[in-house]
Enzyme design. Structure first.
Site, PDB file in Angstrom:
ATOM      1  N   LYS A  27      45.946  37.308  37.946  1.00  0.00           N
ATOM      2  CA  LYS A  27      46.268  37.679  36.260  1.00  0.00           C
ATOM      3  C   LYS A  27      47.268  38.003  36.370  1.00  0.00           C
ATOM      4  O   LYS A  27      48.555  37.479  35.454  1.00  0.00           O
ATOM      5  CB  LYS A  27      45.229  38.154  35.788  1.00  0.00           C
ATOM      6  CG  LYS A  27      45.182  39.476  36.098  1.00  0.00           C
ATOM      7  CD  LYS A  27      44.168  40.893  35.718  1.00  0.00           C
ATOM      8  CE  LYS A  27      44.522  42.493  36.299  1.00  0.00           C
ATOM      9  NZ  LYS A  27      45.365  43.247  35.926  1.00  0.00           N
ATOM     10  N   THR A  28      48.070  38.950  37.278  1.00  0.00           N
ATOM     11  CA  THR A  28      49.857  39.545  36.863  1.00  0.00           C
ATOM     12  C   THR A  28      50.565  38.431  37.151  1.00  0.00           C
ATOM     13  O   THR A  28      51.665  38.520  36.585  1.00  0.00           O
ATOM     14  CB  THR A  28      49.508  40.467  38.661  1.00  0.00           C
ATOM     15  OG1 THR A  28      48.477  41.812  38.167  1.00  0.00           O
ATOM     16  CG2 THR A  28      50.519  41.377  38.201  1.00  0.00           C
ATOM     17  N   ASP A 211      48.462  43.300  29.391  1.00  0.00           N
ATOM     18  CA  ASP A 211      47.381  43.140  30.329  1.00  0.00           C
ATOM     19  C   ASP A 211      45.818  44.002  30.017  1.00  0.00           C
ATOM     20  O   ASP A 211      46.002  44.991  29.404  1.00  0.00           O
ATOM     21  CB  ASP A 211      48.221  44.351  31.816  1.00  0.00           C
ATOM     22  CG  ASP A 211      47.503  43.032  33.450  1.00  0.00           C
ATOM     23  OD1 ASP A 211      46.591  42.610  32.288  1.00  0.00           O
ATOM     24  OD2 ASP A 211      47.838  44.277  34.147  1.00  0.00           O
ATOM     25  N   GLU A 212      45.161  43.870  30.614  1.00  0.00           N
ATOM     26  CA  GLU A 212      44.095  45.239  30.964  1.00  0.00           C
ATOM     27  C   GLU A 212      43.726  45.304  29.805  1.00  0.00           C
ATOM     28  O   GLU A 212      43.325  46.124  29.072  1.00  0.00           O
ATOM     29  CB  GLU A 212      44.163  46.052  31.616  1.00  0.00           C
ATOM     30  CG  GLU A 212      44.979  46.476  32.836  1.00  0.00           C
ATOM     31  CD  GLU A 212      43.635  45.975  33.893  1.00  0.00           C
ATOM     32  OE1 GLU A 212      42.575  45.455  33.277  1.00  0.00           O
ATOM     33  OE2 GLU A 212      43.679  45.699  35.443  1.00  0.00           O
ATOM     34  N   GLN A 242      35.201  44.631  33.821  1.00  0.00           N
ATOM     35  CA  GLN A 242      35.607  45.618  34.981  1.00  0.00           C
ATOM     36  C   GLN A 242      36.626  46.036  33.721  1.00  0.00           C
ATOM     37  O   GLN A 242      37.220  47.548  33.637  1.00  0.00           O
ATOM     38  CB  GLN A 242      36.913  44.688  34.921  1.00  0.00           C
ATOM     39  CG  GLN A 242      36.750  44.323  36.160  1.00  0.00           C
ATOM     40  CD  GLN A 242      37.855  44.411  37.083  1.00  0.00           C
ATOM     41  OE1 GLN A 242      38.715  44.990  37.755  1.00  0.00           O
ATOM     42  NE2 GLN A 242      38.510  43.050  37.235  1.00  0.00           N
ATOM     43  N   ARG A 592      36.753  45.794  45.594  1.00  0.00           N
ATOM     44  CA  ARG A 592      37.931  46.128  45.914  1.00  0.00           C
ATOM     45  C   ARG A 592      37.726  45.250  47.584  1.00  0.00           C
ATOM     46  O   ARG A 592      39.080  46.002  47.957  1.00  0.00           O
ATOM     47  CB  ARG A 592      37.916  47.100  46.046  1.00  0.00           C
ATOM     48  CG  ARG A 592      37.770  47.982  44.925  1.00  0.00           C
ATOM     49  CD  ARG A 592      38.734  47.524  43.597  1.00  0.00           C
ATOM     50  NE  ARG A 592      38.596  46.555  42.545  1.00  0.00           N
ATOM     51  CZ  ARG A 592      39.187  45.863  41.705  1.00  0.00           C
ATOM     52  NH1 ARG A 592      40.217  45.854  41.968  1.00  0.00           N
ATOM     53  NH2 ARG A 592      38.594  44.981  41.092  1.00  0.00           N
TER      54      ARG A 592
END
Length: 659
Positions: A27-28, A211-212, A242, A592
């Site tokens: 996504k980044t 973002d997020e 998330q 993770r």
């Protein structure tokens, strides 16, 4: 090279866009490429773009990526910041509309706690302060001022909170200060009340990237709408799976509401995972499928199947920690990689104690995230506030922190009177302290104390012009009486010694940072601007951290400990009906891991002097059995692992004896 879904997210700029980006889906990179596309192909001026993240660390990393992707002038012109930093920039430009002087202060958590303590009865406990601060923060995160809270109040307790909120805001206004939540609430109130101002800012910020997005609260979402307007020139990137911060105001419902408020919203999904093995992804997908979804998605990976997910059954927390330490030691010996590629995750910070003991015994280097930062210790913050005030006489927050440290018989009511007088005369609090017009309303003793403090700061400011930082710090401690007051503190001598050692370390830190005669206050401000995560340098060590703190990180190997009912999912969350968020938290932990994953649970725990039996987490049973390797499933492999672990310990012991 972008995959087709990533490319579509980058290219689409004709309306509001929501990108549901699964864990490890890049996504980044999409956000960075989107900004480059807007600048280089759509011809949008870089200064008209605002990228909004949730941490300073994420903002810094995004700026670093953009610096490699765009020419220097354009990358520097971009606005990449947190929501709160964007709100601060807004208030710095629109301070007069918000009823603030240009040099307003932003109070941190300690400052606001001290302010609230003065508004409560003398017998109030820290818990009372925490509850009141939480209630006010919750109201501000919903975009409510004290009048709105008072109107909505029904019970006596709610009316009391509204009154405290109003008194708190009056005190902030008197001090020309805002708190962290005001950095969102005040810009939102101004934009929603003033259509012309909103148009000005929509022209100033022509495209928004968030973002997020799943972590936004109500006020942040409304701020996004106010800035974007009906045109909806934005991309929001997030993952409903998330969303783990409801306890601090995040509203996963914003993922649903954005579709209601923007009927032309386009929704894209990024489902290819570039991080995890296929087996780990199957476990993650199976787990999160038990939660309801507005926008269902299923992650997939082109990676190898990978090792089975190990499930360790341990006697108690001590046995669990010993097994984890041995496993990490063995993995490091086999992989010959960096210790920093491994992480141990847990639900609460208290779970780290046994782990730390076991890792020290096994001589496994570790770094504990989330411990109290050196720069967050009270004595260090006090001295830094003195230094800030020496180089910026307008720093009202620094003034408020140290004007009565050490004690100078200045109470909250005296400081509020000073603040109101400073507002009327358009002066900083320090300037007001030396102005007879502002101290006239105070008792003679308090007026003299303020004038003496102002004179002290003037003397120290003169020294700041010629002393290096470490010597200036020593002068502050001596002339202010802080060192003497520290030595005279009642209580544990070890606590006093630790505080004195912290101040010595701060002096050493300044000496090391000294560059070209920079003044102490300048360095203090640099240190204060660093976020806690940015100061941490874990180095080559296993990372110990909570599941919440692990979000956004990735490791070759991950161990999640305490996988029992009442710990994960947490007992309190179960009582409050928050099972779905606990499942999302476990999902974050699982995703993770890149190569291998270990889940461990204990059979019993000692609580309040009694031994209590534990059940394995219900979440383990939601994982595909074929992808798990539980204790006892493969006796031969487990026996081999025990032999390898013993050999590793023997080799380490031999090396120690020969060194």
């Amino acid at each position: 090279m972008l995959n087709p879904q990533q490319r579509e997210a980058v290219d689409y700029c004709d309306g509001p866009l929501l990108v549901l980006a699964g864990a490890g889906s890049g996504k980044t990179r999409v956000i960075v490429e989107k900004i480059a596309h807007l600048v280089q192909r759509r011809g949008l001026a870089a200064e008209r773009i605002a990228a909004i993240t949730f941490t300073n660390k994420a903002a810094r990393e995004m700026r670093e990526r953009l610096a490699k992707r765009l020419p220097q002038a354009e990358s520097e012109a971009l606005r990449v910041s947190t929501f709160h930093a964007l709100g601060l920039r807004f208030l710095q430009q629109e301070h007069a509309r918000a009823g603030l002087r240009r040099s307003f202060s932003v109070l941190d958590a300690d400052d606001t706690a001290a302010l609230l303590k003065d508004l409560l009865p003398k017998a109030a406990r820290n818990d009372d302060i925490h509850v009141l601060r939480g209630a006010i923060s919750q109201a501000k995160n919903a975009g409510l001022d004290s009048a709105a809270v008072a109107t909505a109040a029904r019970s006596a307790r709610e009316h009391e909170i509204a009154a405290r909120y109003d008194a708190y805001q009056q005190r902030l206004r008197a001090y020309n200060a805002v708190d962290f939540d005001d950095l969102i609430r005040l810009p939102l109130a101004l934009l929603e009340a003033d259509a012309e101002l909103a148009l000005v800012w929509r022209e100033r910020l022509r495209y928004l990237l968030v973002d997020e997005y799943q972590d936004t609260n109500e006020a942040q979402y409304r701020l996004l709408k106010a800035l974007a307007g009906p045109r909806g020139a934005f991309i929001c990137v997030g993952d409903d799976d998330q969303s783990i911060y409801a306890w601090r105001g995040a509203r996963p419902e914003n993922l649903r509401d954005i579709a209601r408020d923007y009927p032309t919203l386009r929704v894209l999904k990024l489902e290819q995972n570039y991080r995890c093995s296929t087996r780990i992804l199957r476990c993650a997908n199976a787990l999160i499928a038990h939660n309801p979804h507005t926008h269902p998605k299923k992650l997939w990976s082109a990676a190898s199947t990978g090792a089975p997910v190990r499930v360790l059954r341990c006697r108690d927390a001590e046995h669990e920690a010993a097994r984890i330490a041995a496993l990490l030691d063995q993995a490091h010996g086999t992989d010959a990689g960096s210790w920093g590629e491994y992480a141990v995750l847990y639900r609460g910070n208290h779970q780290s104690r046994e782990l730390e003991k076991a890792l020290r015994l096994a001589r496994v280097p570790y770094h504990l995230s989330g411990a109290l930062s050196f720069l967050d210790r009270a004595e260090v913050k006090d001295v830094l506030a003195y230094l800030r005030l020496l180089v910026n006489a307008e720093d009202d927050a620094a003034f408020l922190r140290v004007v009565n440290v050490p004690r100078r018989d200045l109470g909250a009511s005296s400081l509020e009177k000073l603040g109101l007088a400073a507002q009327m005369q358009h002066l900083s609090l320090l300037a007001a302290a030396r102005d007879a017009r502002c101290t006239a309303a105070l008792a003679r003793r308090q007026a003299q104390a303020l004038q003496a403090f102002a004179a002290l700061i003037a003397r120290l400011a003169h020294l700041a012009e010629k002393l290096p930082a470490s010597e200036l710090l020593d002068a502050v401690l001596e002339h202010s009486g802080y060192r003497a007051s520290l030595a005279a503190l009642p209580g544990d001598p070890a606590t006093r010694a630790r505080r004195e050692a912290n101040l010595r370390e701060l002096g050493e830190w300044f000496s090391a940072m000294q560059r070209g005669g920079a003044r102490g206050g300048d360095l203090a401000q640099q240190l204060m601007l660093l976020g806690n995560a940015e100061r941490e340098e874990p180095g080559n060590a296993v990372r110990l951290m909570t599941l919440h703190a692990a979000k956004g990180l990735e490791f070759d190997g991950v161990c999640i400990v305490g996988c029992d009912d009442a710990t994960l999912p947490h007992e309190g969350a179960l009582d409050e009906g928050r099972l779905e968020e606990e499942r999302r938290l476990f999902y974050v932990g699982i995703t993770r891991a890149r190569r291998w994953l270990v889940l461990s649970h204990s059979e019993r725990v000692r609580r309040y002097g009694e031994v209590v039996a534990l059940r394995p987490s219900r979440f383990i049973d939601e994982l595909p059995a074929a992808d798990l390797q539980r204790d006892g499933d493969d006796p031969a492999a487990e026996a081999e692992t025990r032999r390898d672990t013993a050999l590793t310990h023997l080799a380490r012991l031999k090396a120690l004896l020969e060194s």
